[in-house]
Write a protein that holds these residues in place. Structure first.
Motif, short mmCIF file in Angstrom:
data_model
loop_
_atom_site.label_atom_id
_atom_site.label_comp_id
_atom_site.label_asym_id
_atom_site.label_seq_id
_atom_site.Cartn_x
_atom_site.Cartn_y
_atom_site.Cartn_z
N ARG A 7 0.83 -1.21 0.00
CA ARG A 7 0.00 0.00 0.00
C ARG A 7 0.87 1.26 0.00
NH1 ARG A 7 -4.73 1.95 4.18
NH2 ARG A 7 -3.14 1.63 5.75
N GLU A 65 4.62 5.15 -6.48
CA GLU A 65 4.22 4.86 -7.86
C GLU A 65 5.40 4.39 -8.71
OE1 GLU A 65 0.91 5.21 -8.56
OE2 GLU A 65 1.36 4.24 -10.47
N SER A 99 6.28 0.87 -8.14
CA SER A 99 5.23 -0.12 -8.38
C SER A 99 5.17 -0.58 -9.84
CB SER A 99 3.87 0.44 -7.96
OG SER A 99 3.44 1.41 -8.87
N ARG A 120 -0.27 -5.41 -8.57
CA ARG A 120 -0.76 -4.07 -8.97
C ARG A 120 -2.26 -3.96 -8.67
NH1 ARG A 120 -0.21 -3.64 -14.48
NH2 ARG A 120 -0.85 -1.46 -14.39
N ILE A 121 -2.96 -5.07 -8.88
CA ILE A 121 -4.40 -5.09 -8.56
C ILE A 121 -4.60 -4.85 -7.06
CG2 ILE A 121 -6.38 -6.67 -8.31
CD1 ILE A 121 -5.63 -7.85 -11.05
N ARG A 143 -2.54 -3.48 -4.94
CA ARG A 143 -2.11 -2.13 -4.54
C ARG A 143 -3.19 -1.11 -4.86
NH1 ARG A 143 0.45 2.09 -7.05
NH2 ARG A 143 1.72 3.43 -5.69
N GLN A 144 -3.80 -1.22 -6.04
CA GLN A 144 -4.86 -0.28 -6.40
C GLN A 144 -6.03 -0.40 -5.43
OE1 GLN A 144 -6.75 -0.69 -10.28
NE2 GLN A 144 -8.03 1.13 -9.92
N ARG A 152 -5.23 1.09 -1.95
CA ARG A 152 -5.11 2.55 -1.94
C ARG A 152 -6.39 3.23 -2.40
NH1 ARG A 152 0.40 4.32 -2.57
NH2 ARG A 152 -0.33 5.96 -3.96
N ASP A 179 -7.22 3.68 -5.47
CA ASP A 179 -6.88 4.54 -6.61
C ASP A 179 -7.95 4.42 -7.70
OD1 ASP A 179 -4.57 5.35 -5.39
OD2 ASP A 179 -3.28 3.89 -6.45
N THR A 204 -7.46 4.90 -10.86
CA THR A 204 -6.94 4.28 -12.09
C THR A 204 -5.99 3.14 -11.72
OG1 THR A 204 -5.15 5.90 -12.10
CG2 THR A 204 -7.07 6.39 -13.49
N GLY A 205 -5.90 2.17 -12.65
CA GLY A 205 -5.03 1.02 -12.40
C GLY A 205 -5.61 -0.21 -13.07
N THR A 227 -9.53 -0.99 -12.84
CA THR A 227 -10.42 -0.18 -13.67
C THR A 227 -10.21 -0.47 -15.16
OG1 THR A 227 -8.95 1.52 -12.78
CG2 THR A 227 -11.29 1.86 -12.48
#
Ligand code: ATP
Ligand code: MG
Length: 289
Positions: A244, A248, A251, A259-260, A262-263, A266, A268, A270-271, A274
């Motif tokens: 977390r 950026e 990552s 990455r999934i 982490r998004q 957080r 986020d 975008t990532g 989405t």
């Protein structure tokens, strides 16, 4: 990111719950598609994942309210899926469940709600039941409110009353579905504190489904991320904390799964989560005969 210990904290000890190859299909679609997980005594495992990924379905399988299509759920060394109704009832005495709303009976007082499992599952006399109810209500700071009806309680108080009821048979494991959802941050933090106190103070294992990341990071020993009906990752809390907090720039080199996660952690906008939502074109869909 370096691999973290996937096995449960304190492995080597007794396992309260062990799930292997759990599959649950609805209308031919596998909502749970081969879940493996385990929980040890006094451990809190937080289950996370996007809406519709199967968290509540998993919880419902674990408490025996729906039958999986394949796999095994071993609780206290017994296979939940092979139990008769009587066997299931016996197992259920050893676990507590806290549903989202607290699921209290509105026609009963708080005290009567908490006493209910004792009346249903034990042959204790009324005096003993009253004493146990007082002790449990004191643990959730509701002893003064025993004679109130659920309709007279705030959301946080209802959750606490539900928790007292879930604990009244001294379970070895507690299941929670979104315990702090719909509560203000302070009340939510109070519920988190209670979960931690119960877990550590009384040695009760907990499985908590939650979307609230602050809450998850407060209570978890380990965390499990579900994605598309599979366990994307189960690891100790520190592994998720590190992910977390990862800047950026660092990552960029992460694997897709990380990455999934982490998004998600957080929140986020975008990532990869989405990006993959793309789906079919709206225009094409409208034009389809
Ligand atoms: N009884 C059912 N019959 C058919 N489909 C179901 C049933 N229960 C759940 N599903 C489907 O299974 C999928 C997972 O649902 P589930 O309630 O487990 O998700 P969830 O991860 O708890 O979501 P949320 O975070 O929104 O609560 C969804 O697509 C849902 O429509
Ligand atoms: Mg759900």
């Amino acid at each position: 990111m370096a691999d973290a210990a996937q096995s449960r904290a304190g492995a080597g000890g007794e396992t309260i719950l062990r799930v292997r190859g759990l599959v649950k299909r609805f209308d031919g679609r596998a909502v749970l598609d081969g879940i493996d997980m385990e929980v040890g005594p006094g451990e809190t495992l937080v289950i996370m994942g996007g809406s519709g990924c199967g968290k509540s379905t998993l919880l419902r399988c674990l408490i025996g309210s729906i039958k999986p299509d394949a796999g095994s759920i071993e609780m206290f060394g017994r296979d939940l899926c092979k139990q008769s109704e009587a066997g299931l009832d016996e197992l259920r005495k050893q676990f507590g469940i806290l549903f989202q709303s607290g699921a209290l009976y509105n026609s009963m007082t708080v005290g009567e709600n908490v006493a209910l499992p004792l009346r249903e599952h034990t042959s204790l006399d009324e005096g003993t039941i009253e004493t146990i109810v007082k002790i449990k209500l004191e643990q959730v700071a509701l002893r003064e409110h025993a004679d109130k009806f659920p309709g007279q309680l705030s959301g946080g108080m209802k959750k606490r009353a539900g928790l007292a009821r879930a604990m009244v048979l001294d379970p070895k494991i507690l299941f929670y579905d979104e315990p702090s959802a719909g509560l203000d941050p302070v009340t939510g933090a109070e519920i988190d504190r209670l979960i931690v106190d119960l877990c550590k103070g009384l040695g009760v294992a907990s499985i908590v489904v939650t979307h609230e990341m602050d809450s998850a990071f407060t209570i978890a020993d380990r965390m499990l991320m579900l994605d598309k009906g599979r366990v994307l990752r189960v690891a100790e809390r520190g592994w998720f904390e590190k992910l977390r907090g990862m800047p950026e720039v660092e990552s960029a080199g992460l694997a897709e799964g990380e990455r999934i996660i982490r998004q998600f952690l957080r929140g986020d906008a975008t990532g990869p989560l989405t990006e993959r939502r793309g789906g079919s074109s709206y225009a094409e869909d409208l034009l389809e005969p």
